[in-house]
Structure formats: structure tokens, C-alpha cells
Write a protein that holds these residues in place. Structure first.
Motif, PDB file in Angstrom:
ATOM      1  N   LEU A 292       0.864  -1.184   0.000  1.00 43.17           N
ATOM      2  CA  LEU A 292       0.000   0.000   0.000  1.00 43.17           C
ATOM      3  C   LEU A 292       0.899   1.232   0.000  1.00 43.17           C
ATOM      4  O   LEU A 292       1.612   1.495   0.965  1.00 43.17           O
ATOM      5  CB  LEU A 292      -0.917   0.003   1.222  1.00 43.17           C
ATOM      6  CG  LEU A 292      -1.801   1.244   1.417  1.00 43.17           C
ATOM      7  CD1 LEU A 292      -2.637   1.558   0.186  1.00 43.17           C
ATOM      8  CD2 LEU A 292      -2.699   1.082   2.642  1.00 43.17           C
ATOM      9  N   PHE A 293       0.899   1.951  -1.117  1.00 38.90           N
ATOM     10  CA  PHE A 293       1.685   3.184  -1.238  1.00 38.90           C
ATOM     11  C   PHE A 293       0.880   4.341  -0.662  1.00 38.90           C
ATOM     12  O   PHE A 293      -0.303   4.514  -0.989  1.00 38.90           O
ATOM     13  CB  PHE A 293       2.002   3.467  -2.709  1.00 38.90           C
ATOM     14  CG  PHE A 293       2.932   2.464  -3.342  1.00 38.90           C
ATOM     15  CD1 PHE A 293       4.297   2.688  -3.387  1.00 38.90           C
ATOM     16  CD2 PHE A 293       2.431   1.289  -3.895  1.00 38.90           C
ATOM     17  CE1 PHE A 293       5.157   1.767  -3.968  1.00 38.90           C
ATOM     18  CE2 PHE A 293       3.284   0.362  -4.493  1.00 38.90           C
ATOM     19  CZ  PHE A 293       4.648   0.610  -4.525  1.00 38.90           C
ATOM     20  N   VAL A 294       1.520   5.130   0.202  1.00 44.51           N
ATOM     21  CA  VAL A 294       0.841   6.258   0.843  1.00 44.51           C
ATOM     22  C   VAL A 294       1.693   7.512   0.718  1.00 44.51           C
ATOM     23  O   VAL A 294       2.890   7.451   0.428  1.00 44.51           O
ATOM     24  CB  VAL A 294       0.544   5.977   2.336  1.00 44.51           C
ATOM     25  CG1 VAL A 294      -0.387   4.783   2.484  1.00 44.51           C
ATOM     26  CG2 VAL A 294       1.841   5.754   3.114  1.00 44.51           C
ATOM     27  N   ASP A 295       1.063   8.649   0.980  1.00 41.16           N
ATOM     28  CA  ASP A 295       1.758   9.936   1.006  1.00 41.16           C
ATOM     29  C   ASP A 295       2.318  10.128   2.406  1.00 41.16           C
ATOM     30  O   ASP A 295       1.615  10.559   3.320  1.00 41.16           O
ATOM     31  CB  ASP A 295       0.773  11.062   0.655  1.00 41.16           C
ATOM     32  CG  ASP A 295       1.454  12.425   0.637  1.00 41.16           C
ATOM     33  OD1 ASP A 295       2.666  12.480   0.896  1.00 41.16           O
ATOM     34  OD2 ASP A 295       0.762  13.429   0.380  1.00 41.16           O
TER      35      ASP A 295
ATOM     36  N   LEU B  62      -2.310   4.043  -3.091  1.00 42.30           N
ATOM     37  CA  LEU B  62      -2.374   3.112  -4.216  1.00 42.30           C
ATOM     38  C   LEU B  62      -2.188   1.702  -3.660  1.00 42.30           C
ATOM     39  O   LEU B  62      -1.169   1.395  -3.038  1.00 42.30           O
ATOM     40  CB  LEU B  62      -1.276   3.434  -5.231  1.00 42.30           C
ATOM     41  CG  LEU B  62      -1.262   2.577  -6.497  1.00 42.30           C
ATOM     42  CD1 LEU B  62      -2.481   2.887  -7.366  1.00 42.30           C
ATOM     43  CD2 LEU B  62       0.023   2.818  -7.302  1.00 42.30           C
ATOM     44  N   LEU B  63      -3.179   0.856  -3.892  1.00 45.18           N
ATOM     45  CA  LEU B  63      -3.159  -0.511  -3.371  1.00 45.18           C
ATOM     46  C   LEU B  63      -2.698  -1.457  -4.473  1.00 45.18           C
ATOM     47  O   LEU B  63      -3.291  -1.486  -5.557  1.00 45.18           O
ATOM     48  CB  LEU B  63      -4.551  -0.907  -2.876  1.00 45.18           C
ATOM     49  CG  LEU B  63      -4.692  -2.283  -2.218  1.00 45.18           C
ATOM     50  CD1 LEU B  63      -3.843  -2.389  -0.967  1.00 45.18           C
ATOM     51  CD2 LEU B  63      -6.163  -2.555  -1.886  1.00 45.18           C
ATOM     52  N   THR B  64      -1.655  -2.228  -4.187  1.00 43.29           N
ATOM     53  CA  THR B  64      -1.094  -3.123  -5.196  1.00 43.29           C
ATOM     54  C   THR B  64      -0.753  -4.474  -4.595  1.00 43.29           C
ATOM     55  O   THR B  64      -0.551  -4.604  -3.388  1.00 43.29           O
ATOM     56  CB  THR B  64       0.206  -2.542  -5.797  1.00 43.29           C
ATOM     57  OG1 THR B  64       1.238  -2.573  -4.805  1.00 43.29           O
ATOM     58  CG2 THR B  64       0.015  -1.110  -6.274  1.00 43.29           C
TER      59      THR B  64
ATOM     60  N   ILE C   9      -9.020   4.042   0.475  1.00 41.12           N
ATOM     61  CA  ILE C   9      -8.772   2.631   0.770  1.00 41.12           C
ATOM     62  C   ILE C   9      -9.424   2.305   2.103  1.00 41.12           C
ATOM     63  O   ILE C   9      -9.126   2.928   3.119  1.00 41.12           O
ATOM     64  CB  ILE C   9      -7.262   2.330   0.846  1.00 41.12           C
ATOM     65  CG1 ILE C   9      -6.531   2.811  -0.411  1.00 41.12           C
ATOM     66  CG2 ILE C   9      -7.029   0.843   1.077  1.00 41.12           C
ATOM     67  CD1 ILE C   9      -6.817   2.031  -1.644  1.00 41.12           C
ATOM     68  N   THR C  10     -10.312   1.327   2.121  1.00 42.58           N
ATOM     69  CA  THR C  10     -10.984   0.906   3.346  1.00 42.58           C
ATOM     70  C   THR C  10     -10.622  -0.549   3.652  1.00 42.58           C
ATOM     71  O   THR C  10     -10.166  -1.281   2.755  1.00 42.58           O
ATOM     72  CB  THR C  10     -12.514   1.015   3.198  1.00 42.58           C
ATOM     73  OG1 THR C  10     -12.949   0.051   2.207  1.00 42.58           O
ATOM     74  CG2 THR C  10     -12.930   2.417   2.778  1.00 42.58           C
TER      75      THR C  10
END
Length: 323
Positions: free
Chosen positions: A219-222, A282-284, A301-302
Motif C-alpha cells: 500500500l503506497f501512501v503519502d 495506491l493498493l497493489t 482505501i478501506t
């Protein structure tokens, strides 16, 4: 041909193959792994006298004298009641030498904190002279270099495919983590010893190699937003724990590793290599060995979205994109 290729990739992922040739023995009735290092089995037991080569307790495999670099010899029974690090390493390997320098300090800190902890060096050196030179830098124990059979049995027991590897055991001889190398590098003060695995990891230079061990949810986050990475870990953790517990009950390794990735040069390189958009969150799911990715680009994203994404992946309902 495509079906055959997918079946091959599933087997590579299921058994976490990183090197070839590899030979794994299974129990045909249960499908469980009997031995991960079949090539060593064939070399060590060509007559099949130890068939079916099932895993033996650590206490039984390690039984015998252990050495200190001073020349002092101790019986393996002296390990009782201690956490143990089984350290597979060699002087000819530069990453091994780098890790050893850090590990010496970690060992000292853990012992000074009053913990019952011992490390056993299992050499992969190419000569006894190299072993002695390398071992002289180490304050812990070693399997004698001349005891090649015991060194080989330890490699077989833990399915060692590369060095350096540090396996951390509890006082009963059960594996706590196979990622001792990563833990030592990430926890220089050893505050989290004995390093029980975390369900969700924050992606870093020291653990990025685990992306090559099989499919990984990332899970890519800021990370410029305060607390964003921690919130993302809390979001994923219940799903990760559920998956890990499900497979542990079946005595199998979880089919996914779970990561949160912030914003840094390493993450940027990963996005570039896998050709991912710059979106966050961004979920990968990234499967490096299959050169495949699965991407869910949504505004929010939940937990329900993550769980559905994971379940669809495990049920093979998602269509992969090439990396």
C-alpha cells in the motif's frame, strides 16, 4: 503453454524458490513440505538411509560440541533456556562481513541487557583457514568447521538458499523469525528482541529484498502526511493477521507479505521498475518472480476494499498486468 507457465509460477511462489536447481520433498498425503533442501539430502544421504528426511528438532540436529574462537569447547546442552540465533555466513561473502560487524554490536547489547541469547555460526567458508580467520572476529559459538555433516544438516533443517541468513529461535528451538538479518539492521538498539514477526512492515532498503520472496501486498501512501504510514499499517493489519493465522493453522506459510510504502528514493525506484502510477494511496499486489502486478487505484482505501482485493487475488479472480 500459458497455463503451464502459470502453474510453474504458482509452484515457485508457493515454495518461495529463489535459486535453482532446487529440490523440495513433500508428504504426498498432506502436501506439507518435508524438506526444503533436497539437493543436500541427496548429497548427504545417497543411500536413502534417513528416508523420508522429515525435519528433526533443533536440539537433536545441533547436538555435539560447539566452539568459541578462543578454542574453548562447550556442549550444545549449554543452550538450554536461551534464545538462539543460527547464523549462516562466510568470509568470502561481502554482505556477510557487513552484517557480522553489526551483529557483533547487537549481540553485545542483548547480552548486556541480561537476555539469555546465543548465536551459533554455521560456516559456508571454503577452507578451515578462512573459517578460523572469520570466526576470530566473532564473540559467539560455532559448529566446528570439520563437522561438515552437522553444518549440512542445519542447512537442510532451515532450507538455506542464500547467505547471510540469521534464523532466530525461541528457547524451545522453534523458529521466531527467518528474517533476523533484516531485524538486526532495522533495530540497532535491539529494543524489539527477539523480533517476533510483524504482520505489516514499512518498506525500507533493508527489507526490500523480501519483495522477491513471493507475492507482496504493498500500500503506497503519502508519507508527508503526519501519521499516514501508521494509519495505513493499522488499516491493513487485521487483514494480514487473519491471513497469517489461517495459514499458520494449516502449518503453511502465508501466501502474501504485507507492506506499507511511503515516499523515498527506494519507493520511487520500485514505482519506476514496476511502472506504477504516482497516485497515493495506491493498493497493489506485486509478484516479482512472475513479473506481474495487480493494481487498485481508488480515492479511499478501506478495510473492506483491502480484504476483497486480497481474497480475489487468492481466488485467482484478478487479472495480472505485466511488470
Amino acid at each position: 503453454n500459458e497455463v503451464i507457465m502459470l502453474a510453474r509460477l504458482k509452484l515457485w511462489n508457493k515454495y518461495r524458490i529463489s535459486n535453482i536447481p532446487s529440490l523440495i520433498f513433500l508428504d504426498a498425503t498432506t502436501g506439507k513440505v518435508v524438506c526444503r533442501n533436497g539437493l543436500l539430502v541427496i548429497r548427504d544421504d545417497p543411500e536413502g538411509l534417513e528416508f523420508p528426511w522429515g525435519p528433526k528438532p533443533f536440539r537433536e540436529v545441533i547436538a555435539g560440541p560447539l566452539l568459541r574462537s578462543s578454542g574453548q569447547s562447550l556442549e550444545s546442552s549449554s543452550l538450554e533456556g536461551s534464545h538462539v540465533g543460527v547464523y549462516f555466513s562466510a568470509h568470502w561473502c561481502p554482505p556477510c562481513r557487513s552484517l557480522t560487524r553489526v551483529l557483533v554490536e547487537s549481540y553485545r547489547k542483548i547480552k548486556e541487557a541480561g537476555q539469555n541469547f546465543e548465536i551459533i555460526f554455521v560456516s559456508a567458508d571454503r577452507s578451515e583457514e578462512s573459517f578460523k580467520q572469520y570466526f576470530s572476529e566473532m564473540p559467539w559459538l560455532a559448529v566446528p568447521y570439520t563437522d561438515e555433516a552437522r553444518r549440512s544438516r542445519l542447512n537442510r533443517l532451515y532450507g538455506i538458499q542464500g547467505i547471510p541468513t540469521l534464523i532466530v529461535l525461541d528457547p524451545q528451538g522453534e523458529v521466531i523469525t527467518r528474517q533476523g538479518r533484516v531485524e538486526v539492521l532495522n533495530d540497532e538498539d535491539c529494543r524489539e528482541f527477539p523480533w517476533h514477526p510483524k504482520p505489516v512492515l514499512e518498506l525500507s532498503d533493508s527489507n526490500a529484498a523480501q519483495l522477491n520472496e513471493g507475492p507482496c501486498l504493498v500500500l503506497f501512501v503519502d508519507s508527508e502526511d503526519d501519521g499516514e504510514s501508521e494509519a495505513a499499517k493499522q488499516l491493513i493489519q487485521p487483514i494480514a493477521e487473519k491471513i497469517i493465522a489461517k495459514y499458520k493453522a494449516k502449518e503453511e506459510e502465508a501466501p502474501l507479505l504485507f507492506f506499507v510504502a511511503g515516499e523515498d528514493d527506494m519507493t520511487d525506484s520500485l514505482r519506476d521498475y514496476t511502472n506504477l502510477p504516482e497516485a497515493a494511496p495506491l493498493l497493489t499486489i506485486l509478484d516479482m518472480s512472475a513479473r506481474a502486478k495487480y493494481v487498485m487505484d481508488v480515492e479511499e482505501i478501506t478495510p473492506a476494499i483491502v480484504e476483497a482485493f486480497v481474497n480475489d487475488f487468492l481466488a485467482e479472480k484478478l487479472k495480472p498486468e505485466p511488470i
